[in-house]
Design an enzyme around this catalytic site. Sequence first.
Site, PDB file in Angstrom:
ATOM      1  N   LYS A 181       0.846  -1.205   0.000  1.00 32.55           N
ATOM      2  CA  LYS A 181       0.000   0.000   0.000  1.00 32.55           C
ATOM      3  C   LYS A 181       0.878   1.251   0.000  1.00 32.55           C
ATOM      4  O   LYS A 181       1.591   1.513   0.958  1.00 32.55           O
ATOM      5  CB  LYS A 181      -0.895   0.049   1.232  1.00 32.55           C
ATOM      6  CG  LYS A 181      -1.928   1.167   1.074  1.00 32.55           C
ATOM      7  CD  LYS A 181      -2.530   1.642   2.376  1.00 32.55           C
ATOM      8  CE  LYS A 181      -1.790   2.774   3.014  1.00 32.55           C
ATOM      9  NZ  LYS A 181      -1.888   4.073   2.324  1.00 32.55           N
ATOM     10  N   GLY A 233       7.238   4.596   8.219  1.00 28.45           N
ATOM     11  CA  GLY A 233       6.371   5.749   8.435  1.00 28.45           C
ATOM     12  C   GLY A 233       6.597   6.327   9.815  1.00 28.45           C
ATOM     13  O   GLY A 233       7.686   6.200  10.379  1.00 28.45           O
ATOM     14  N   GLY A 238       3.647   3.279  13.694  1.00 34.39           N
ATOM     15  CA  GLY A 238       4.479   2.091  13.937  1.00 34.39           C
ATOM     16  C   GLY A 238       4.115   1.431  15.259  1.00 34.39           C
ATOM     17  O   GLY A 238       4.023   0.200  15.357  1.00 34.39           O
ATOM     18  N   GLU A 255      10.410   0.754  10.232  1.00 28.61           N
ATOM     19  CA  GLU A 255      11.397   1.793   9.969  1.00 28.61           C
ATOM     20  C   GLU A 255      10.680   3.108  10.218  1.00 28.61           C
ATOM     21  O   GLU A 255       9.821   3.499   9.433  1.00 28.61           O
ATOM     22  CB  GLU A 255      11.905   1.654   8.528  1.00 28.61           C
ATOM     23  CG  GLU A 255      13.266   2.244   8.331  1.00 28.61           C
ATOM     24  CD  GLU A 255      13.181   3.698   7.967  1.00 28.61           C
ATOM     25  OE1 GLU A 255      13.187   4.522   8.920  1.00 28.61           O
ATOM     26  OE2 GLU A 255      13.098   4.018   6.783  1.00 28.61           O
ATOM     27  N   CYS A 289      13.651  10.453   6.886  1.00 28.26           N
ATOM     28  CA  CYS A 289      13.620   9.949   8.270  1.00 28.26           C
ATOM     29  C   CYS A 289      14.990  10.073   8.927  1.00 28.26           C
ATOM     30  O   CYS A 289      15.083  10.287  10.129  1.00 28.26           O
ATOM     31  CB  CYS A 289      13.132   8.515   8.294  1.00 28.26           C
ATOM     32  SG  CYS A 289      13.918   7.478   7.073  1.00 28.26           S
ATOM     33  N   GLU A 386      10.384  15.180  15.622  1.00 24.73           N
ATOM     34  CA  GLU A 386      10.718  15.113  14.196  1.00 24.73           C
ATOM     35  C   GLU A 386       9.841  16.127  13.453  1.00 24.73           C
ATOM     36  O   GLU A 386       8.614  16.047  13.502  1.00 24.73           O
ATOM     37  CB  GLU A 386      10.429  13.699  13.685  1.00 24.73           C
ATOM     38  CG  GLU A 386      10.881  13.481  12.266  1.00 24.73           C
ATOM     39  CD  GLU A 386      10.612  12.060  11.785  1.00 24.73           C
ATOM     40  OE1 GLU A 386       9.546  11.512  12.090  1.00 24.73           O
ATOM     41  OE2 GLU A 386      11.491  11.525  11.086  1.00 24.73           O
TER      42      GLU A 386
HETATM   43  P1  NDP Z   1       2.112   7.680   8.564  1.00 22.94           P
HETATM   44  O1  NDP Z   1       2.915   6.841   9.470  1.00 22.94           O
HETATM   45  O2  NDP Z   1       0.736   8.047   8.968  1.00 22.94           O
HETATM   46  O3  NDP Z   1       2.003   6.988   7.124  1.00 22.94           O
HETATM   47  C1  NDP Z   1       2.865   6.004   6.589  1.00 22.94           C
HETATM   48  C2  NDP Z   1       2.037   4.969   5.831  1.00 22.94           C
HETATM   49  O4  NDP Z   1       1.189   4.255   6.739  1.00 22.94           O
HETATM   50  C3  NDP Z   1       1.085   5.578   4.797  1.00 22.94           C
HETATM   51  O5  NDP Z   1       0.960   4.690   3.707  1.00 22.94           O
HETATM   52  C4  NDP Z   1      -0.208   5.657   5.585  1.00 22.94           C
HETATM   53  O6  NDP Z   1      -1.336   5.773   4.784  1.00 22.94           O
HETATM   54  C5  NDP Z   1      -0.168   4.361   6.345  1.00 22.94           C
HETATM   55  N1  NDP Z   1      -0.998   4.316   7.545  1.00 22.94           N
HETATM   56  C6  NDP Z   1      -1.562   5.346   8.236  1.00 22.94           C
HETATM   57  N2  NDP Z   1      -2.242   4.870   9.297  1.00 22.94           N
HETATM   58  C7  NDP Z   1      -2.107   3.526   9.280  1.00 22.94           C
HETATM   59  C8  NDP Z   1      -2.568   2.469  10.137  1.00 22.94           C
HETATM   60  N3  NDP Z   1      -3.295   2.711  11.210  1.00 22.94           N
HETATM   61  N4  NDP Z   1      -2.231   1.194   9.837  1.00 22.94           N
HETATM   62  C9  NDP Z   1      -1.473   0.926   8.758  1.00 22.94           C
HETATM   63  N5  NDP Z   1      -1.000   1.883   7.913  1.00 22.94           N
HETATM   64  C10 NDP Z   1      -1.322   3.161   8.173  1.00 22.94           C
HETATM   65  O7  NDP Z   1       2.891   8.965   8.231  1.00 22.94           O
HETATM   66  P2  NDP Z   1       2.273  10.316   7.649  1.00 22.94           P
HETATM   67  O8  NDP Z   1       2.311  10.250   6.200  1.00 22.94           O
HETATM   68  O9  NDP Z   1       0.942  10.641   8.246  1.00 22.94           O
HETATM   69  O10 NDP Z   1       3.319  11.337   8.205  1.00 22.94           O
HETATM   70  C11 NDP Z   1       3.243  11.759   9.556  1.00 22.94           C
HETATM   71  C12 NDP Z   1       4.617  11.939  10.138  1.00 22.94           C
HETATM   72  O11 NDP Z   1       5.318  10.696  10.115  1.00 22.94           O
HETATM   73  C13 NDP Z   1       5.523  12.858   9.346  1.00 22.94           C
HETATM   74  O12 NDP Z   1       5.340  14.170   9.688  1.00 22.94           O
HETATM   75  C14 NDP Z   1       6.877  12.348   9.717  1.00 22.94           C
HETATM   76  O13 NDP Z   1       7.292  12.942  10.920  1.00 22.94           O
HETATM   77  C15 NDP Z   1       6.673  10.898   9.933  1.00 22.94           C
HETATM   78  N6  NDP Z   1       7.117  10.099   8.784  1.00 22.94           N
HETATM   79  C16 NDP Z   1       8.262   9.391   8.863  1.00 22.94           C
HETATM   80  C17 NDP Z   1       8.700   8.664   7.782  1.00 22.94           C
HETATM   81  C18 NDP Z   1       9.933   7.879   7.817  1.00 22.94           C
HETATM   82  O14 NDP Z   1      10.454   7.545   6.760  1.00 22.94           O
HETATM   83  N7  NDP Z   1      10.433   7.502   8.946  1.00 22.94           N
HETATM   84  C19 NDP Z   1       7.983   8.657   6.523  1.00 22.94           C
HETATM   85  C20 NDP Z   1       6.755   9.396   6.544  1.00 22.94           C
HETATM   86  C21 NDP Z   1       6.362  10.066   7.647  1.00 22.94           C
HETATM   87  P3  NDP Z   1      -1.821   7.254   4.360  1.00 22.94           P
HETATM   88  O15 NDP Z   1      -0.744   7.835   3.531  1.00 22.94           O
HETATM   89  O16 NDP Z   1      -3.026   7.012   3.588  1.00 22.94           O
HETATM   90  O17 NDP Z   1      -2.060   7.994   5.645  1.00 22.94           O
END
Ligand code: NDP
Length: 475
Positions: A181, A233, A238, A255, A289, A386
């Site tokens: 996804k 994410g 996580g 991660e 990240c 972050e």
């Molecule tokens: P999220 O953790 O919400 O999103 C990452 C992925 O998980 C997306 O595909 C998201 O879908 C999906 N997701 C959201 N909720 C769930 C759930 N309950 N169960 C399973 N999957 C889910 O990150 P965001 O995009 O909302 O970003 C928020 C913050 O996270 C950022 O500001 C940043 O600080 C951090 N971040 C860190 C990253 C990293 O690489 N370490 C990468 C991205 C974000 P959808 O996109 O539809 O919400």
Amino acid sequence: MFEYAPAPESREIVDIKPSYGLFIGGEWVDSQGEDHHKTINPASEEVLAEVAWATEADVDRAVQAARTAFTTWSALPGSERAKYIFRIARIIQERARELAVLETLDNGKPIRESRDVDLPLVAAHFFYYAGWADKLGYAGFGSDPRPLGVAGQVIPWNFPLLMLAWKIAPALACGNTVVLKPAETTPLTALAFAEICRQANLPPGVVNIVTGAGETGAALVNHPGVDKVAFTGSTEVGRMIARSVAGTRKKLTLELGGKAANIVFEDAALDQAVEGIVNGIFFNQGHVCCAGSRLLVQESVADEVLDALKRRLSTLRLGDPMDKNTDIGAINSAAQLAKIRELSEAGVTEGAERWSPPCPIPDRGFWFPPTVFTGVAQSHRIAREEIFGPVLSVLTFRTPAEAVEKANNTPYGLSAGIWTEKGSRILWMADRLRAGVVWANTFNRFDPTSPFGGFKESGYGREGGRHGLEAYLAV
Ligand code: NDP
């Protein structure tokens, strides 16, 4: 700063369909739900395409398709699986320009970065893991390691195609099948990848792509037919995933976020260090990240480094991501922009000093200028949380021990950088830094052969390198 003439990359080389369904069992299918989502170009707010919003029933179909495909895919000799993965890698190289344009349109990152960093790394990951597919017995996980089954993979929006490559390439090489996804705001390159799977004649069901929001991700992670969950994410999501997977037989890698220290000693080559600081936090608008979001600079050279940094930031060009001269592109979404603004305002309220170079901001789209905070205390939110944007918090230190203490004073532990001319100091520091990756006299350098992952709240498990195979094998 002297002016450059515009150097726009052509948008014409990508063919974006008005709407996309789901990629399940090697076919494009309609979602069983009614909902759709419009994906936009964050630099212009123009709607690019309408994308299906997968329901629980759709996720179930995708997992069933992956389960069916697993029987034959896992039984193929590694050398046969390798041929498919090599083919995918070559197609990615052939279509690199088109994919880079698509990534930039959907994500907002500068074309120079998607063309010169993301796409070459995406292809390199597929080449690298294709090479492992017939050598798994020599990887150190037993003489005949077995795949896990169906991998449910959820990825974020900051490096959409690269995160897909980090997840899919090792999974396939080890003989697993995949349901992936992509993030809600950046689905287009994953959908283009589905086409590439067809072009490579990958057997149906080996890769399935379901688009949607957090609920779709949750449905995938919680599906009882998934054997392995891989998530990149936020730490918050996580944590939720770790809770929901606990007590099941699913294997999990996470991660998550980071708040990396980029540590500059007085004996460092300061001009190079300044380039490393800029690359560390302003690459990909700071949506990284492992970004070097906390600069720890030795007090004796702090003024000199800050002056040079400010001079250098005044030369960065913010604007149209499709222009080949652009250094800083658009923020990926209105929600992310709001978060960056909120935390930056908290920095000012808590007493830090904010600086940005003069920087015209386009009228439409989501933008944030490169920003530096000085006078930052360790207790400030901008030093602890972050921000995931182009915002640098500067702290100082006097001794190496103090640098280590400050660098480790965070719930995260993904990466760190050290700038010094002394090899012994690099080793001394690297031994003490609680970070999964420690760069020395460089930053944000990635290679498929090198493992990547975190300590503490940055997650667990490693992606990349030989270590990355372990996450997809029953060992
Ligand atoms: P999220 O953790 O919400 O999103 C990452 C992925 O998980 C997306 O595909 C998201 O879908 C999906 N997701 C959201 N909720 C769930 C759930 N309950 N169960 C399973 N999957 C889910 O990150 P965001 O995009 O909302 O970003 C928020 C913050 O996270 C950022 O500001 C940043 O600080 C951090 N971040 C860190 C990253 C990293 O690489 N370490 C990468 C991205 C974000 P959808 O996109 O539809 O919400």
